[in-house]
Design a protein around this motif. Structure first.
Motif, PDB file in Angstrom:
ATOM      1  N   ASN A 184      -6.741   6.592  32.875  1.00 47.34           N
ATOM      2  CA  ASN A 184      -5.766   7.478  32.239  1.00 47.34           C
ATOM      3  C   ASN A 184      -4.649   7.841  33.208  1.00 47.34           C
ATOM      4  O   ASN A 184      -3.461   7.807  32.858  1.00 47.34           O
ATOM      5  CB  ASN A 184      -6.463   8.746  31.741  1.00 47.34           C
ATOM      6  N   GLN A 185      -5.016   8.183  34.453  1.00 49.98           N
ATOM      7  CA  GLN A 185      -4.011   8.505  35.459  1.00 49.98           C
ATOM      8  C   GLN A 185      -3.134   7.298  35.767  1.00 49.98           C
ATOM      9  O   GLN A 185      -1.912   7.423  35.945  1.00 49.98           O
ATOM     10  CB  GLN A 185      -4.683   9.005  36.737  1.00 49.98           C
ATOM     11  N   ALA A 186      -3.737   6.118  35.827  1.00 49.56           N
ATOM     12  CA  ALA A 186      -2.971   4.901  36.116  1.00 49.56           C
ATOM     13  C   ALA A 186      -1.967   4.614  35.010  1.00 49.56           C
ATOM     14  O   ALA A 186      -0.826   4.213  35.277  1.00 49.56           O
ATOM     15  CB  ALA A 186      -3.921   3.716  36.288  1.00 49.56           C
ATOM     16  N   GLU A 187      -2.379   4.818  33.767  1.00 48.96           N
ATOM     17  CA  GLU A 187      -1.482   4.566  32.640  1.00 48.96           C
ATOM     18  C   GLU A 187      -0.333   5.569  32.621  1.00 48.96           C
ATOM     19  O   GLU A 187       0.813   5.220  32.339  1.00 48.96           O
ATOM     20  CB  GLU A 187      -2.268   4.619  31.332  1.00 48.96           C
ATOM     21  N   ILE A 188      -0.632   6.829  32.944  1.00 51.40           N
ATOM     22  CA  ILE A 188       0.421   7.839  33.011  1.00 51.40           C
ATOM     23  C   ILE A 188       1.374   7.517  34.156  1.00 51.40           C
ATOM     24  O   ILE A 188       2.600   7.628  34.017  1.00 51.40           O
ATOM     25  CB  ILE A 188      -0.177   9.249  33.191  1.00 51.40           C
ATOM     26  N   LEU A 189       0.807   7.092  35.284  1.00 48.47           N
ATOM     27  CA  LEU A 189       1.627   6.755  36.447  1.00 48.47           C
ATOM     28  C   LEU A 189       2.611   5.636  36.116  1.00 48.47           C
ATOM     29  O   LEU A 189       3.750   5.634  36.599  1.00 48.47           O
ATOM     30  CB  LEU A 189       0.729   6.345  37.612  1.00 48.47           C
ATOM     31  N   GLU A 190       2.176   4.675  35.294  1.00 49.13           N
ATOM     32  CA  GLU A 190       3.061   3.577  34.905  1.00 49.13           C
ATOM     33  C   GLU A 190       4.291   4.078  34.155  1.00 49.13           C
ATOM     34  O   GLU A 190       5.345   3.438  34.173  1.00 49.13           O
ATOM     35  CB  GLU A 190       2.307   2.571  34.028  1.00 49.13           C
TER      36      GLU A 190
END
Length: 288
Positions: free
Chosen positions: A148-154
């Motif tokens: 979830n954090q990785a997707e938001i970071l993108e």
């Protein structure tokens, strides 16, 4: 030779060369071809730029105690990019009178986890402030930790490479149990002397202790959470959550796993070699 898996080296080298080709570039002015980022947590003036026009944008992952901060900081100094640890961002906000300070204080006092939204907001503000100062690129330390954090970071910025540092669990436990802090100066040391013999074709691992100067020796204290039970539980939770994230970046062709062969003297040159930066360090030293 330290093992590097799940990321093809030719691809890694070509990507890193592309990222390093303009390491001193200043922040570009946004235009229609380089739009500012709009995220669910606010509009941030972070320009998405071609990798050839900026410095590296890397993430360092790894279990608690593996040394993410140490190697990320060294690479940050070598490449001239900011080393950003989200834990530091939270502590800085807590110590400030910023808009999130009161909310963070309540979260920490209640023993709750800081939400993804708050972490991303702090990170995005830090990246925006860096661009305003002319900073190019970054190395993130230990973030993201979930898909979830990785997707938001993108939605906020682009990640070029994810380096996953690895050590056997038995070594990680010894390292964590050996950590000490000087109660006077606040510096970190490690009294563990690690010497693991190689087995089943795997090389051994030796790590010398990082001892304090004599005036700190009598003032060393152990972190309250550095007990074997707590350390094992932290590692269990990390391993449980990290596998999906590693698979996420593996599927994007951005994951490089690096097995540390020992302490800093043994691991640093091998890591530079894996990142195709061994000659870069020599050129930097010659130019200094």
């Amino acid at each position: 030779m330290a093992a590097i898996t799940r990321f093809s080296k030719p691809l890694a080298l070509s990507h890193i060369r592309r990222c390093l080709c303009s390491s001193s570039a200043a922040a570009a002015v946004s235009d229609e071809s380089n739009p500012h980022v709009t995220s669910p947590f606010g509009n941030y003036k972070i320009t998405r730029r071609d990798p050839s026009e900026r410095n590296v944008q890397w993430v360092f992952l790894g279990s608690p105690g593996v040394g993410k901060g140490t190697y990320a900081s060294r690479l940050s100094n070598l490449l001239g990019v900011p080393h950003i640890a989200t834990g530091d961002l939270v502590r800085e906000e807590l110590a400030s009178s910023g808009p999130l300070s009161k909310q963070l204080t309540e979260i920490v006092n209640q023993g709750k986890l800081v939400s993804d939204e708050i972490i991303i907001s702090l990170l995005a503000e830090r990246l925006e402030a860096g661009e305003a100062k002319g900073q190019s690129g970054f190395i993130l330390d230990g973030f993201p930790r979930t898909i979830n954090q990785a997707e938001i970071l993108e939605g906020v910025t682009d990640i070029d490479l994810v380096v996953n540092l690895r050590l056997p669990e038995s070594v990680l436990i010894e390292k964590c149990l050996g950590r000490r802090i000087c109660s006077q100066c606040g510096k970190n040391f490690n009294v563990a002397s690690i010497n693991v013999k190689g087995q089943n074709g795997n090389p051994g691992i030796s790590m010398a202790p990082l001892l304090p100067p004599s005036h700190c020796m009598s003032k060393l204290v152990t972190r309250s959470d550095d007990t074997e039970k707590v350390v094992k539980e932290r590692l269990r939770i990390y391993n449980e959550k990290s596998q999906p994230l590693e698979d996420y970046y593996l599927n994007k062709g951005k994951l490089m796993e690096f097995d540390l062969p020992g302490g800093i003297p043994e691991s640093w040159p091998k890591l530079l070699e894996a990142l195709n930066l061994d000659d870069f360090e020599e050129r930097q030293s010659a130019a200094a």
